[in-house]
Design an enzyme around this catalytic site. Structure first.
Site, mmCIF file in Angstrom:
data_model
loop_
_atom_site.group_PDB
_atom_site.id
_atom_site.type_symbol
_atom_site.label_atom_id
_atom_site.label_comp_id
_atom_site.label_asym_id
_atom_site.label_seq_id
_atom_site.Cartn_x
_atom_site.Cartn_y
_atom_site.Cartn_z
ATOM 1 N N CYS A 256 0.838 -1.193 0.000
ATOM 2 C CA CYS A 256 0.000 0.000 0.000
ATOM 3 C C CYS A 256 0.875 1.245 0.000
ATOM 4 O O CYS A 256 2.098 1.175 0.026
ATOM 5 C CB CYS A 256 -0.888 0.016 1.240
ATOM 6 S SG CYS A 256 -1.882 -1.473 1.444
ATOM 7 N N ARG B 113 -4.568 1.400 -1.317
ATOM 8 C CA ARG B 113 -4.435 -0.035 -1.072
ATOM 9 C C ARG B 113 -4.223 -0.854 -2.333
ATOM 10 O O ARG B 113 -4.909 -0.662 -3.338
ATOM 11 C CB ARG B 113 -5.689 -0.562 -0.363
ATOM 12 C CG ARG B 113 -5.556 -2.037 0.049
ATOM 13 C CD ARG B 113 -6.806 -2.560 0.694
ATOM 14 N NE ARG B 113 -6.609 -3.943 1.149
ATOM 15 C CZ ARG B 113 -7.564 -4.845 1.245
ATOM 16 N NH1 ARG B 113 -8.811 -4.519 0.944
ATOM 17 N NH2 ARG B 113 -7.291 -6.070 1.644
ATOM 18 N N ALA C 277 -4.697 -4.617 -2.831
ATOM 19 C CA ALA C 277 -5.307 -5.710 -2.073
ATOM 20 C C ALA C 277 -4.614 -7.034 -2.371
ATOM 21 O O ALA C 277 -4.540 -7.457 -3.525
ATOM 22 C CB ALA C 277 -6.794 -5.801 -2.401
ATOM 23 N N VAL C 278 -4.107 -7.681 -1.319
ATOM 24 C CA VAL C 278 -3.380 -8.951 -1.450
ATOM 25 C C VAL C 278 -3.972 -10.029 -0.541
ATOM 26 O O VAL C 278 -4.131 -11.173 -0.944
ATOM 27 C CB VAL C 278 -1.876 -8.746 -1.139
ATOM 28 C CG1 VAL C 278 -1.145 -10.078 -1.090
ATOM 29 C CG2 VAL C 278 -1.247 -7.828 -2.185
ATOM 30 N N ASN D 113 1.656 -0.390 5.483
ATOM 31 C CA ASN D 113 2.163 -0.839 4.190
ATOM 32 C C ASN D 113 3.081 -2.019 4.463
ATOM 33 O O ASN D 113 4.095 -1.864 5.137
ATOM 34 C CB ASN D 113 2.931 0.301 3.504
ATOM 35 C CG ASN D 113 3.742 -0.170 2.317
ATOM 36 O OD1 ASN D 113 3.350 -1.090 1.616
ATOM 37 N ND2 ASN D 113 4.881 0.474 2.091
ATOM 38 N N GLU E 299 3.521 -6.646 4.752
ATOM 39 C CA GLU E 299 2.973 -7.998 4.813
ATOM 40 C C GLU E 299 3.592 -8.706 6.012
ATOM 41 O O GLU E 299 4.810 -8.704 6.173
ATOM 42 C CB GLU E 299 3.323 -8.758 3.531
ATOM 43 C CG GLU E 299 2.331 -9.831 3.165
ATOM 44 C CD GLU E 299 1.010 -9.263 2.679
ATOM 45 O OE1 GLU E 299 -0.021 -9.663 3.246
ATOM 46 O OE2 GLU E 299 1.017 -8.433 1.759
ATOM 47 N N ASP F 232 -3.955 -9.285 7.857
ATOM 48 C CA ASP F 232 -2.823 -9.087 8.759
ATOM 49 C C ASP F 232 -2.858 -7.693 9.373
ATOM 50 O O ASP F 232 -2.258 -7.458 10.421
ATOM 51 C CB ASP F 232 -1.497 -9.355 8.043
ATOM 52 C CG ASP F 232 -1.280 -8.478 6.827
ATOM 53 O OD1 ASP F 232 -2.255 -7.918 6.294
ATOM 54 O OD2 ASP F 232 -0.122 -8.366 6.368
#
Length: 614
Positions: A2, A50, A52-53, A77, A79, A102
């Site tokens: 992001c 965003r 999106a993942v 921002n 993972e 997450d």
């Protein structure tokens, strides 16, 4: 991934400033094309873009949570790769979750552990939390600096963003560069001192650092570093541990709710990731894995073998795709596209970069993004395992080993700017500061001390520069790139492996090669290291030379102020060969230097930068 940005000011009511936050947020559209949102109250504004993942529907940001009567709001921002581990632990501590993202787990981690939450995270991240109860902003950046976080303090305002352009979109911030910034550009660029943003007043949270901003002011601290300890594991146990840590890192980073692929050059690092990913896909019933490589138009005709690049990647990629049954995509960039993307690479990065090394990556990531949202890449292995040529010289020289061009750089400047900047002293000071910061073993001396300092230099400078490049170019294409070799558990373990073990069988990255036995085919396993490919096509040299000649003809170009006219003319007449050593790294010379200087002009012009000579 992001884009995040924010504004905190305890002396202003910021709710009425949402239009400014909209502008700041919109600068980050490439980082997050899937959703956009702005939130604010009283003294704080957050903006979020965003990509999106994970948890496509439930992961919207800014995300708020009220816990025991207190409200917390996050923009993030990155993972997390231990999301489910954390979720389980937090549930045991009484936390409840409404989503699968997450982001929610990270927010509850802060609620539970406050500033110590970063010690519990495995992942890549840059995030900010507004803590309503404590009336403060908390922000942090991941341990190795995979994700960016820039900030500035202007009067009573604290402004921040994933990219510098978000901060520059604020009306009170002007694009200026002073002597320090110019010393960074011409003395150290395209790398930069950890924590600096080049623009006057703009800084970056250093990797493994966190901060709070409250009515009491700004407080910054380091929450992690490698620790030097005696390595007591046997050789066999060391090999097994490296293998286990690496396999776990790759497997954790394959988690996604959108399609995942891998970069594949046929070299050791990307091949190792591809092999493990392909096996995981097979096990999960997701095969085949898709892999991507980049090559240059007519590279078969113009490729020039060297000590750094002894052979072309093509045959090695074919061996890998055959061995693991991947669906491979070879992306061939034209010389025109390579040149045409040079200017945009500056705008994506907000700084002059690594010339075609950047522009080719930007184009390449856009090709991948046509079909994929997430890719895994092999950065960081050379820095932590000792893969670069400068790790293997007979004696460990002083100075940044990827930059032996300080004297040549100085000559390129005009006489007046040579005197104003004093590059030699500036560069040496930054080098010595990093040496002094290196965590050494008690009593460590001589070559062992110098080598550990060399690894630290690479981790803090060269690795962060490559991660910076990978983030900006990939996010400029709205592509998320993950880097398993930057898993902090692997970095911590490898840090203390003795050099003799790392160099098993007298091979660079020998311990990694040993750990990958049985995973990779032998010919891939023992292929000599080869860097990111570059073009040798005369059309590229012609293209960048014409570009710089056009700039030279513009009387108001900043290059006339900063550079020596004779040196610039000679550089163009010789197509870059008058500069005797690489400007940076192993291969950034000749046409790459010409392109880099043109990028410096573009940077000044596009950002309307004023020079502050004070």
């Amino acid at each position: 991934m992001c884009g995040i940005t924010g504004w905190v000011d305890f002396k202003k009511q910021l709710v009425q400033e949402k239009q400014t936050m909209d502008r700041m947020t919109d600068t980050l559209s490439k980082r997050g094309p899937d959703d956009s949102n702005v939130w604010g109250e009283h003294h704080v504004l957050f903006g979020h873009k965003r990509l999106a993942v994970v948890d496509i529907e439930g992961g919207r940001q800014p995300m708020a949570c009220t816990y025991k009567g207190d409200t917390y709001t996050i923009i993030y921002n990155g993972e997390l790769y231990n999301t489910e581990d954390l979720r389980k632990e937090l549930r045991a501590r009484g936390h409840q979750f409404e989503r699968t993202s997450d982001t929610e787990v990270l927010l509850h981690s802060y609620i539970e552990w406050q500033e110590d939450c970063v010690d519990h995270l495995n992942g890549i991240f840059a995030f900010a939390v507004w803590d309503e109860k404590r009336n403060l902003l908390f922000a942090a950046r991941d341990r190795l600096g995979v994700k960016p976080f820039f900030y500035t303090k202007e009067g009573s305002s604290f402004l921040f963003g994933s990219e510098i352009k978000a901060i520059l979109a604020h009306p009170d911030i002007k694009a200026r560069v002073d002597r320090t910034g110019l010393s960074e550009i011409f003395g150290l660029g395209p790398s930069r001192t950890p924590g600096t943003g080049i623009f006057k007043g703009i800084k970056e949270i250093r990797p493994a650092h966190a901060l709070t901003f409250s009515k009491d002011g700004l407080n910054i601290w380091r929450y992690w570093n490698v620790e030097s300890e005696k390595h007591t594991d046997s050789f066999d146990d060391t090999v097994a541990n490296v293998r286990s840590l690496f396999q776990d890192a790759v497997t954790r980073q394959l988690v996604s709710d959108v399609p995942v692929c891998t970069f594949l050059s046929g070299g050791l690092d990307s091949s190792a990731i591809t092999a493990i990913a392909a096996g995981h896909f097979e096990k999960e019933g997701k095969a085949p894995l898709h892999t991507y490589s980049i090559d240059y138009e007519e590279n078969d005709k113009y490729f020039q073998a060297s000590a750094f690049q002894p052979n072309d990647d093509g045959p090695w990629i074919e061996k890998m795709t055959e061995a693991f049954g991947t669906t491979h995509h070879k992306c061939v960039i034209s010389q025109k596209d390579l040149v045409d993307h040079l200017e945009e690479a500056v705008l994506v990065k907000d700084l002059p970069g690594m010339a075609d090394v950047d522009s080719s990556l930007l184009w390449f990531c856009r090709e991948i993004k046509k079909d994929f949202v997430v890719s895994l890449s092999g950065e960081c292995a050379d820095e932590i395992f000792g893969g670069y040529p400068w790790f293997h010289t007979a004696d460990v020289e002083s100075g940044f080993p990827w930059m032996r061009s300080t004297e040549e750089r100085i000559k390129l400047l005009s006489d007046s700017w040579q005197k104003k900047l004093n590059l030699k002293e500036y560069v040496n000071a930054k080098y010595e500061e990093t040496l002094a910061e290196t965590p050494l073993l008690d009593g460590e001396t001589g070559v062992d001390k110098a080598r550990r300092q060399l690894f630290y230099l690479n981790m803090l400078w060269f690795m962060t520069n490559l991660l910076d490049r990978k983030d900006r170019m990939s996010m400029g294409a709205s592509l998320e790139v993950r880097v398993p070799f930057a898993d902090h558990r692997l970095v911590e373990y490898v840090w203390n492996i003795p050099w003799e073990m790392k160099m098993h069988d007298n091979r660079e990255k020998g311990i990694l090669r040993k750990a990958l036995e049985g995973i990779l085919p032998d010919d891939i396993l023992y292929r000599k290291k080869s860097p990111y490919p570059k073009t040798h096509h005369p059309e590229y040299t012609k293209g960048v030379s014409e570009w710089l000649k056009t700039i030279r003809s513009q009387k108001d170009s900043v290059l006339h102020t900063l550079l020596d006219r004779k040196q610039l003319d000679q550089l163009l007449e010789t197509e870059g060969s008058s500069f005797k050593v690489p400007w940076f790294g192993q291969l950034m010379k000749g046409p790459q230097l010409i392109a880099h200087l043109a990028q410096i002009h573009t940077w000044f012009e596009a950002y309307r930068i004023d020079i502050d000579e004070r």
